[in-house]
Design a protein around this motif. Structure first.
Motif, PDB file in Angstrom:
ATOM      1  N   LYS A   1       7.090  -1.909   4.418  1.00  0.00           N
ATOM      2  CA  LYS A   1       6.280  -2.500   3.398  1.00  0.00           C
ATOM      3  C   LYS A   1       6.730  -2.601   1.570  1.00  0.00           C
ATOM      4  O   LYS A   1       6.920  -3.793   1.239  1.00  0.00           O
ATOM      5  N   LYS A   2       7.083  -1.539   0.953  1.00  0.00           N
ATOM      6  CA  LYS A   2       7.722  -1.420  -0.455  1.00  0.00           C
ATOM      7  C   LYS A   2       9.315  -2.644  -0.378  1.00  0.00           C
ATOM      8  O   LYS A   2       9.496  -3.240  -1.095  1.00  0.00           O
ATOM      9  N   SER A   3       9.915  -1.963   0.236  1.00  0.00           N
ATOM     10  CA  SER A   3      11.226  -2.641   0.585  1.00  0.00           C
ATOM     11  C   SER A   3      10.700  -5.080   0.907  1.00  0.00           C
ATOM     12  O   SER A   3      11.423  -5.269  -0.209  1.00  0.00           O
ATOM     13  N   GLU A   4       9.796  -4.508   1.838  1.00  0.00           N
ATOM     14  CA  GLU A   4       9.520  -6.214   2.063  1.00  0.00           C
ATOM     15  C   GLU A   4       9.197  -6.928   0.609  1.00  0.00           C
ATOM     16  O   GLU A   4       9.604  -7.971   0.582  1.00  0.00           O
ATOM     17  N   TYR A   5       7.889  -6.196   0.131  1.00  0.00           N
ATOM     18  CA  TYR A   5       7.539  -6.559  -1.077  1.00  0.00           C
ATOM     19  C   TYR A   5       8.793  -7.154  -2.364  1.00  0.00           C
ATOM     20  O   TYR A   5       8.704  -7.869  -3.508  1.00  0.00           O
TER      21      TYR A   5
ATOM     22  N   TYR B   1       3.639   7.341   8.188  1.00  0.00           N
ATOM     23  CA  TYR B   1       2.844   6.513   7.294  1.00  0.00           C
ATOM     24  C   TYR B   1       3.521   6.472   5.597  1.00  0.00           C
ATOM     25  O   TYR B   1       4.109   5.504   5.339  1.00  0.00           O
ATOM     26  N   GLU B   2       4.466   7.367   5.447  1.00  0.00           N
ATOM     27  CA  GLU B   2       6.050   7.196   4.023  1.00  0.00           C
ATOM     28  C   GLU B   2       5.929   6.629   4.873  1.00  0.00           C
ATOM     29  O   GLU B   2       6.947   5.348   4.017  1.00  0.00           O
ATOM     30  N   ALA B   3       7.278   6.675   5.920  1.00  0.00           N
ATOM     31  CA  ALA B   3       8.244   5.545   6.531  1.00  0.00           C
ATOM     32  C   ALA B   3       7.647   4.002   6.605  1.00  0.00           C
ATOM     33  O   ALA B   3       8.397   3.096   5.667  1.00  0.00           O
ATOM     34  N   LYS B   4       6.280   3.680   7.350  1.00  0.00           N
ATOM     35  CA  LYS B   4       5.713   2.099   6.909  1.00  0.00           C
ATOM     36  C   LYS B   4       5.762   1.944   5.539  1.00  0.00           C
ATOM     37  O   LYS B   4       6.124   1.151   5.595  1.00  0.00           O
ATOM     38  N   ALA B   5       5.234   2.431   4.871  1.00  0.00           N
ATOM     39  CA  ALA B   5       5.121   2.558   3.589  1.00  0.00           C
ATOM     40  C   ALA B   5       5.667   1.790   2.485  1.00  0.00           C
ATOM     41  O   ALA B   5       6.208   1.461   1.860  1.00  0.00           O
TER      42      ALA B   5
ATOM     43  N   PHE C   1      -2.147   5.167   6.162  1.00  0.00           N
ATOM     44  CA  PHE C   1      -2.864   6.076   6.905  1.00  0.00           C
ATOM     45  C   PHE C   1      -4.343   5.720   6.976  1.00  0.00           C
ATOM     46  O   PHE C   1      -4.594   5.658   7.806  1.00  0.00           O
ATOM     47  N   LEU C   2      -5.241   5.226   5.421  1.00  0.00           N
ATOM     48  CA  LEU C   2      -6.898   5.346   5.886  1.00  0.00           C
ATOM     49  C   LEU C   2      -6.800   3.873   6.815  1.00  0.00           C
ATOM     50  O   LEU C   2      -8.006   4.052   7.214  1.00  0.00           O
ATOM     51  N   GLU C   3      -5.997   3.058   6.517  1.00  0.00           N
ATOM     52  CA  GLU C   3      -6.139   1.815   7.239  1.00  0.00           C
ATOM     53  C   GLU C   3      -6.714   2.776   8.667  1.00  0.00           C
ATOM     54  O   GLU C   3      -7.259   1.778   9.929  1.00  0.00           O
ATOM     55  N   GLU C   4      -5.202   3.517   9.596  1.00  0.00           N
ATOM     56  CA  GLU C   4      -5.987   3.451  10.279  1.00  0.00           C
ATOM     57  C   GLU C   4      -6.813   4.783  11.413  1.00  0.00           C
ATOM     58  O   GLU C   4      -7.628   4.626  12.090  1.00  0.00           O
TER      59      GLU C   4
ATOM     60  N   PRO D   1       0.826  -0.633  -0.048  1.00  0.00           N
ATOM     61  CA  PRO D   1       0.182   0.447  -0.175  1.00  0.00           C
ATOM     62  C   PRO D   1       0.599   1.187  -0.269  1.00  0.00           C
ATOM     63  O   PRO D   1       1.828   1.091   0.523  1.00  0.00           O
ATOM     64  N   SER D   2       0.610   2.227  -0.380  1.00  0.00           N
ATOM     65  CA  SER D   2       0.802   3.629  -0.686  1.00  0.00           C
ATOM     66  C   SER D   2       0.412   4.167   1.080  1.00  0.00           C
ATOM     67  O   SER D   2       0.186   3.742   1.378  1.00  0.00           O
ATOM     68  N   ALA D   3       1.715   5.271   0.999  1.00  0.00           N
ATOM     69  CA  ALA D   3       1.814   6.077   2.175  1.00  0.00           C
ATOM     70  C   ALA D   3       0.127   6.260   3.254  1.00  0.00           C
ATOM     71  O   ALA D   3      -0.707   6.676   3.584  1.00  0.00           O
TER      72      ALA D   3
END
Length: 166
Positions: free
Chosen positions: A113-117, A106-110, A66-69, A60-62
């Motif tokens: 997740k992108k690096s894991e992907y 949120y951008e850090a979390k994204a 954010f939208l999840e929370e 997911p993007s940043a």
């Protein structure tokens, strides 16, 4: 003067071709047949049906992190609102109003997740390449050729069964 005749002939041809177009507008000629909309939909569905279920999902993007929370807090504050569009619009407005500093977590979390992907995709691609090497023998022949052989062998077996009955 001969050159002038040649140019005049070209102009007449151009006028005649224009007349044909004008005739189409009036309706004297049939319009080109448009392909069925259903055939386009079937082609799209066939393309979509070829997705590999083992392929990792895109991160997911940043905004979506954010939208999840935001959904959780919005549903607590507005329990009567059940429309997804209302939650999405409110989330979009809230996201636009956030400052760069507020968006940073949120951008850090994204990014995480992108690096894991990317790691998962590298592993998936390596697996696909190694799997593709094993199945080269069957891929040389088309499915129709394989199906034709199956049908022929089935017909031969039926003939042998009929011979056995006699």
């Amino acid at each position: 003067m001969k050159a002038a005749k040649g140019k005049g002939a070209v102009k007449k041809d151009a006028k005649e071709s224009l007349k044909l177009v004008d005739d189409r507008k009036i309706g004297k000629r049939k319009a080109a047949v448009k392909p069925d909309k259903g055939s386009k939909r079937k082609a799209k569905k066939e393309k979509l049906a070829k997705k590999d279920p083992n392929k990792p999902k895109r991160p997911p993007s940043a905004f979506f992190v954010f939208l999840e929370e935001f959904r959780k807090t919005y549903k607590q504050d507005h329990p009567n609102v059940k429309a997804v569009s209302a939650v999405g619009k409110a989330g979009g407005e809230k996201w636009k109003s956030l400052s760069v500093a507020e968006k940073a977590p949120y951008e850090a979390k994204a990014a995480k997740k992108k690096s894991e992907y990317e790691k998962l995709m590298n592993a998936y691609n390596k697996k696909q390449e190694s799997g593709a090497d094993d199945g080269d023998e069957e891929s040389d022949r088309s499915r129709s050729e394989i199906n034709d052989e199956d049908e022929e062998s089935g017909a031969e077996e039926e003939e042998e069964e009929e011979d056995d009955e006699d």
